[in-house]
Scaffold this motif. Structure first.
Motif: not given
Length: 214
Positions: A110-132
């Motif tokens: 299982l390769n998690i490639v990205a995250g999705f959210d509606v929170d502007d404090l999270k969108v546009g940032f990376n978590i563990n080198n994965k974009p949100v």
């Protein structure tokens, strides 16, 4: 060749076997019998023997058992761990972020490639080198990211609406960590993880064992 039919209970046991065998391999154990595996996991020996017969053609060596490395390979193949599947996390709260930070999923295919959210404090940032990304981009990005699975960790009140978006975007499987039933249609597989039910089982077993000790 078609895959053999197995029950839900069997599917739940195979990862347990694999984890135990990986530990055995780390400890330089080369062979293991069905009885030893059953004893190590506290399971019924006959069930273990029948389970293994489904996933491997190895008959084992008398007085030694099956080769651990071969059994690990057969289990990983049966569970599809040798074929990587891309996934996204929907809802990057505490649980969603933990999924994105957990690198061990990749060894399980299982390769998690990205995250999705509606929170502007999270969108546009990376978590563990994965974009949100913002959830508004689901329909555009799911095909380009070659994603088949969505890990759903949103609040309950938006879970069904998000599911509708995922189905429209072409998601084929939803790993549902929200405590609610999802309607995703016949073309999408939904696997529910009910943490409350799991805790209820643990609580019942703990209470039963405590009463037995008393």
């Amino acid at each position: 060749m078609s895959r053999p039919s197995v029950s839900q209970r069997q599917l739940e046991r195979y990862p347990l076997y694999l984890s135990y065998l990986l530990e055995c391999s780390k400890n330089s154990v080369k062979y293991i019998s069905s009885s030893s595996l059953a004893k190590g996991l506290g399971l019924n020996e006959e069930k273990v023997r029948k389970d293994l017969q489904i996933v491997t053609r190895s008959k084992g060596i008398p007085n030694l058992g099956r080769e651990v490395k071969k059994l690990i390979y057969d289990l990983e193949t049966f569970l599809g761990y040798h074929h990587t599947t891309n996934a996204v996390v929907i809802g990057v709260g505490h649980l969603g972020e933990a999924f994105m930070d957990f690198d061990e999923f990749k060894s399980r295919g299982l390769n998690i490639v990205a995250g999705f959210d509606v929170d502007d404090l999270k969108v546009g940032f990376n978590i563990n080198n994965k974009p949100v990304y913002h959830i508004d981009r689901l329909n555009d990005l799911i095909p380009s990211l070659d994603v088949r699975i969505a890990i759903l960790t949103t609040p309950v009140k938006v879970a069904q609406n998000v599911t509708d978006l995922l189905v429209k975007a072409g998601i084929k499987g939803i790993w549902n960590f929200t405590p609610t039933h999802l309607n995703a249609g016949d073309e999408v597989i939904v696997e529910d993880v009910d943490l409350a039910s799991s805790f209820a089982v643990l609580s019942y077993k703990l209470d039963t064992k405590f009463k037995e000790v008393k």
